[in-house]
Design a protein around this motif. Sequence first.
Motif, PDB file in Angstrom:
ATOM      1  N   ILE A  55       0.846  -1.204   0.000  1.00 41.68           N
ATOM      2  CA  ILE A  55       0.000   0.000   0.000  1.00 41.68           C
ATOM      3  C   ILE A  55       0.876   1.246   0.000  1.00 41.68           C
ATOM      4  O   ILE A  55       0.619   2.211  -0.734  1.00 41.68           O
ATOM      5  CB  ILE A  55      -0.923  -0.002   1.240  1.00 41.68           C
ATOM      6  CG1 ILE A  55      -1.838  -1.226   1.228  1.00 41.68           C
ATOM      7  CG2 ILE A  55      -1.751   1.282   1.297  1.00 41.68           C
ATOM      8  CD1 ILE A  55      -2.670  -1.359   2.498  1.00 41.68           C
ATOM      9  N   ILE A  56       1.910   1.234   0.806  1.00 36.96           N
ATOM     10  CA  ILE A  56       2.822   2.381   0.875  1.00 36.96           C
ATOM     11  C   ILE A  56       3.658   2.465  -0.400  1.00 36.96           C
ATOM     12  O   ILE A  56       3.934   3.560  -0.899  1.00 36.96           O
ATOM     13  CB  ILE A  56       3.710   2.264   2.121  1.00 36.96           C
ATOM     14  CG1 ILE A  56       2.840   2.335   3.376  1.00 36.96           C
ATOM     15  CG2 ILE A  56       4.773   3.358   2.150  1.00 36.96           C
ATOM     16  CD1 ILE A  56       3.569   2.083   4.669  1.00 36.96           C
ATOM     17  N   ASP A  57       4.067   1.311  -0.943  1.00 39.92           N
ATOM     18  CA  ASP A  57       4.819   1.310  -2.205  1.00 39.92           C
ATOM     19  C   ASP A  57       4.026   2.013  -3.303  1.00 39.92           C
ATOM     20  O   ASP A  57       4.586   2.775  -4.096  1.00 39.92           O
ATOM     21  CB  ASP A  57       5.114  -0.130  -2.642  1.00 39.92           C
ATOM     22  CG  ASP A  57       6.236  -0.761  -1.833  1.00 39.92           C
ATOM     23  OD1 ASP A  57       6.860  -0.053  -1.023  1.00 39.92           O
ATOM     24  OD2 ASP A  57       6.490  -1.963  -2.016  1.00 39.92           O
ATOM     25  N   TYR A  58       2.732   1.747  -3.364  1.00 36.90           N
ATOM     26  CA  TYR A  58       1.884   2.320  -4.415  1.00 36.90           C
ATOM     27  C   TYR A  58       1.850   3.848  -4.327  1.00 36.90           C
ATOM     28  O   TYR A  58       1.734   4.531  -5.349  1.00 36.90           O
ATOM     29  CB  TYR A  58       0.470   1.758  -4.292  1.00 36.90           C
ATOM     30  CG  TYR A  58      -0.453   2.169  -5.409  1.00 36.90           C
ATOM     31  CD1 TYR A  58      -0.396   1.559  -6.655  1.00 36.90           C
ATOM     32  CD2 TYR A  58      -1.395   3.189  -5.215  1.00 36.90           C
ATOM     33  CE1 TYR A  58      -1.235   1.950  -7.683  1.00 36.90           C
ATOM     34  CE2 TYR A  58      -2.244   3.582  -6.239  1.00 36.90           C
ATOM     35  CZ  TYR A  58      -2.158   2.959  -7.465  1.00 36.90           C
ATOM     36  OH  TYR A  58      -2.996   3.348  -8.479  1.00 36.90           O
ATOM     37  N   SER A  59       1.964   4.371  -3.117  1.00 35.87           N
ATOM     38  CA  SER A  59       1.891   5.827  -2.919  1.00 35.87           C
ATOM     39  C   SER A  59       3.256   6.468  -2.741  1.00 35.87           C
ATOM     40  O   SER A  59       3.337   7.646  -2.385  1.00 35.87           O
ATOM     41  CB  SER A  59       1.032   6.128  -1.674  1.00 35.87           C
ATOM     42  OG  SER A  59      -0.230   5.526  -1.758  1.00 35.87           O
ATOM     43  N   ILE A 110      10.665   4.026   0.507  1.00 34.91           N
ATOM     44  CA  ILE A 110       9.946   5.068  -0.244  1.00 34.91           C
ATOM     45  C   ILE A 110      10.868   5.728  -1.260  1.00 34.91           C
ATOM     46  O   ILE A 110      10.486   5.973  -2.408  1.00 34.91           O
ATOM     47  CB  ILE A 110       9.341   6.110   0.720  1.00 34.91           C
ATOM     48  CG1 ILE A 110       8.151   5.488   1.478  1.00 34.91           C
ATOM     49  CG2 ILE A 110       8.893   7.361  -0.027  1.00 34.91           C
ATOM     50  CD1 ILE A 110       7.630   6.352   2.609  1.00 34.91           C
ATOM     51  N   LYS A 111      12.120   5.996  -0.852  1.00 27.96           N
ATOM     52  CA  LYS A 111      13.080   6.591  -1.783  1.00 27.96           C
ATOM     53  C   LYS A 111      13.335   5.675  -2.975  1.00 27.96           C
ATOM     54  O   LYS A 111      13.370   6.130  -4.131  1.00 27.96           O
ATOM     55  CB  LYS A 111      14.397   6.880  -1.062  1.00 27.96           C
ATOM     56  CG  LYS A 111      14.360   8.061  -0.116  1.00 27.96           C
ATOM     57  CD  LYS A 111      15.720   8.254   0.530  1.00 27.96           C
ATOM     58  CE  LYS A 111      15.731   9.437   1.481  1.00 27.96           C
ATOM     59  NZ  LYS A 111      17.061   9.642   2.103  1.00 27.96           N
ATOM     60  N   ALA A 112      13.515   4.391  -2.707  1.00 25.55           N
ATOM     61  CA  ALA A 112      13.826   3.435  -3.774  1.00 25.55           C
ATOM     62  C   ALA A 112      12.676   3.318  -4.761  1.00 25.55           C
ATOM     63  O   ALA A 112      12.867   3.393  -5.980  1.00 25.55           O
ATOM     64  CB  ALA A 112      14.153   2.071  -3.170  1.00 25.55           C
ATOM     65  N   VAL A 113      11.460   3.137  -4.242  1.00 32.81           N
ATOM     66  CA  VAL A 113      10.292   2.954  -5.115  1.00 32.81           C
ATOM     67  C   VAL A 113       9.970   4.241  -5.861  1.00 32.81           C
ATOM     68  O   VAL A 113       9.671   4.220  -7.062  1.00 32.81           O
ATOM     69  CB  VAL A 113       9.074   2.486  -4.289  1.00 32.81           C
ATOM     70  CG1 VAL A 113       7.826   2.405  -5.170  1.00 32.81           C
ATOM     71  CG2 VAL A 113       9.355   1.131  -3.658  1.00 32.81           C
TER      72      VAL A 113
END
Length: 307
Positions: A55-59, A110-113
């Motif tokens: 969910i966090i990856d998507y955002s 978050i930085k990577a994605v």
Amino acid sequence: MVVIVGQCNHRNDEVTKLKLKCQSRLALLRKVARGSVGSSVPVLRTLYISVIRSIIDYSASNLITLSRQKRQSLEVLQNEAMRIISECLRTAKIETIRHEIGLPTLAQRIKAVATNQIVKSLNTADDGIFKQAVMNPKGKDKCNKWLNSARELLSTINVSDYLDNNQYVVPELPPWDFPEINVSFSDLTYRKSDVPIEMLRQDFLRRFSALPQSASVLYTDGYLQGNGRAGAGVALYQDGILQESGSLAIRASNHCSTTQTELLGISAALTIAKSELGGVTIVSDSMSALQSIVSESSGSNKLVNRI
């Protein structure tokens, strides 16, 4: 990916919704972990990644402008998930749990994605408007908070290598997770048991002063007791002051070798080093551990591969 630049005025609502979604799924993770059959750590880790962290990856690209306080509130969710997965007590240090489970912090993730998402958008934008706003900003684009954060992320990679080449994807682990590591050591001309402690201390200080100076120093050590109990410890010093938050103790399997305990300490120190800014010096007194790291014949050792 669609990014609406300049209309990010509801970050608090967005983070709140993310937290609510994740918290409801934490209940599922907790139920699976505490079921009558039970699940292993790898299974629970996979469940967390696929059901909650996704969910966090998507955002991710919309979260790069979050304040430190908001990022920390999301980090608390992952910390809770790691405690469920590991079944550790509340007194266990979260850095120790993270090292055992093998998860990056959400800030790193978050930085990577987000970097991958932004590069993909730069490669697929047909009209070039987005690419122009990011790479060659003009007017109000220079002051846009999201665009500035995106440019800051892209500055950590050689972005020209990734543009106009859809077959080349930014690595899942970003460059900031791969600091340059130099391993150096030298043989002692004497046995440690044959000389006074003060002489050992002076010899260490002489060798240490010859190394590049770093604000952060991590001291590692392993132990193997007579009853077979084994483990490792890491102590973080910043500007000569012990930092309790960056120090930890780790249990190892009973009756493992002393070299394994030393490698465990070095591996844990590298995990801590990822969160430190600038150069970090890791100090170990194990010649066998350091030699195994630089040896080309140690490829089958899981701890060496992790390091």
